[in-house]
Design a protein around this motif. Structure first.
Motif, PDB file in Angstrom:
ATOM      1  N   SER A 109     -22.999   9.920  20.409  1.00  0.00           N
ATOM      2  CA  SER A 109     -22.588   9.544  19.062  1.00  0.00           C
ATOM      3  C   SER A 109     -21.281   8.761  19.151  1.00  0.00           C
ATOM      4  O   SER A 109     -21.126   7.916  20.040  1.00  0.00           O
ATOM      5  CB  SER A 109     -22.454  10.818  18.211  1.00  0.00           C
TER       6      SER A 109
ATOM      7  N   GLN B 270     -24.403   7.050  12.467  1.00  0.00           N
ATOM      8  CA  GLN B 270     -24.201   8.094  13.469  1.00  0.00           C
ATOM      9  C   GLN B 270     -24.131   9.475  12.817  1.00  0.00           C
ATOM     10  O   GLN B 270     -24.670  10.447  13.369  1.00  0.00           O
ATOM     11  CB  GLN B 270     -22.922   7.827  14.275  1.00  0.00           C
TER      12      GLN B 270
ATOM     13  N   ARG C 164     -18.975  12.475  21.553  1.00  0.00           N
ATOM     14  CA  ARG C 164     -18.317  11.594  20.593  1.00  0.00           C
ATOM     15  C   ARG C 164     -17.187  10.816  21.271  1.00  0.00           C
ATOM     16  O   ARG C 164     -16.020  11.180  21.175  1.00  0.00           O
ATOM     17  CB  ARG C 164     -17.765  12.420  19.429  1.00  0.00           C
TER      18      ARG C 164
END
Length: 284
Positions: free
Chosen positions: A98, A115, A133
């Motif tokens: 992500s 996302q 992330r």
């Protein structure tokens, strides 16, 4: 069996290199003939497409963990197809690449909303999940390689605005951990940054030192950047990228997170180390 999507891309390729010596790995690509798998004990290259649900079910059958990397912010269908196919095939754990922007309430651009929606989809799937992330990849500066080789110039927007960019190798190391130990990493979201924020003009100076040649930094205007991006991306994506650049300009991307160090037991890689290891790609 572990399945990797994006296996020919920046992160997927690195994850494959890490897992293939010890784990049975299946690499998903739209064109298996063009994929060059890493050497390993059990590496299988398979054809499939995010737009073809049936092909995804087929390649996910027999898989226990999967890395999901998608790249089109104009559709959720790719993630929807993959998650539904993974559930149908009995996959137990999905690691999703992500972006750290999803944690910023001020990030409302198209790409970040995409996302967030993909993360929500995975969290509600009933499968175990891990969210990676990262901030921007250090390897994004390879986009400067041609102008460095031919002109000794880096052209970019906002040369003094900093981003806690991360080495893709660190992302791959964390992904490999998560894929091979879902009990420990399931249900976790990992912010991944480098050890210090750095701006484009500073990266240019580092590259000049590493390459041992003078480089100049040329500040682009927003209109120039829009024109360049417009040659590669649809207008809505260009708007999202410009919104993202504005957030960086405000300092929203400069925070350093300790997660890479905590997970890997070492400091995250800095830009100078990355540039040194990849100097040949910038050299004349």
């Amino acid at each position: 069996m572990i399945l990797l999507t994006g296996a020919t891309g920046t992160v997927g390729r690195l994850v494959a290199e890490r897992l293939s010596p010890t784990e049975p790995v299946r690499l998903l690509t739209r064109n298996p003939v063009r994929a060059a798998p890493p050497a390993g004990r059990q590496v299988e290259v398979v054809g499939g497409d995010f737009g073809d649900f049936g092909s995804l079910v087929r390649v996910l059958t027999g898989v226990r963990s999967a890395l999901l990397v998608t790249a089109d912010p104009l559709t959720h269908a790719h993630d929807e197809h993959f998650v539904r196919a993974a559930r149908t095939a009995g996959v137990r754990h999905v690691v999703k690449l992500s972006a750290l922007a999803v944690t910023d309430p001020g990030a409302t651009d198209l790409i970040t909303r995409w996302q967030r929606g993909n993360e929500d989809l995975l969290r509600s799937s009933g499968m175990a999940w891990t969210l990676l992330r990262p901030r921007a990849f250090m390897s994004n500066t390879l986009g400067w390689a041609r102008s460095i080789r031919e002109e000794g110039v880096v052209r970019a927007l906002d040369g003094t605005s900093a981003n806690a960019v991360v080495d893709p190798r660190d992302i791959a190391d964390v992904a490999a951990l998560a894929l091979t130990d879902p009990e420990r990493h399931g249900g976790r979201a990992y912010p991944l940054t480098g050890p210090a924020p750095i701006a484009a003009a500073e990266q240019t100076a580092v590259l000049a030192e590493v390459l041992q040649r003078p480089l100049s930094f040329c500040e682009l205007t927003e209109s120039q950047v829009r024109e360049r991006l417009g040659a590669r991306y649809p207008g809505r994506v260009v708007d999202a990228l410009m919104e993202s650049a504005a957030r960086q300009r405000s300092g929203a991307k400069s925070r350093v997170d300790p997660t890479v160090r905590e997970l890997l037991g070492r400091q995250s890689g800095d830009y100078r180390a990355w540039a040194t290891d990849h100097a040949g790609l910038f050299a004349t």
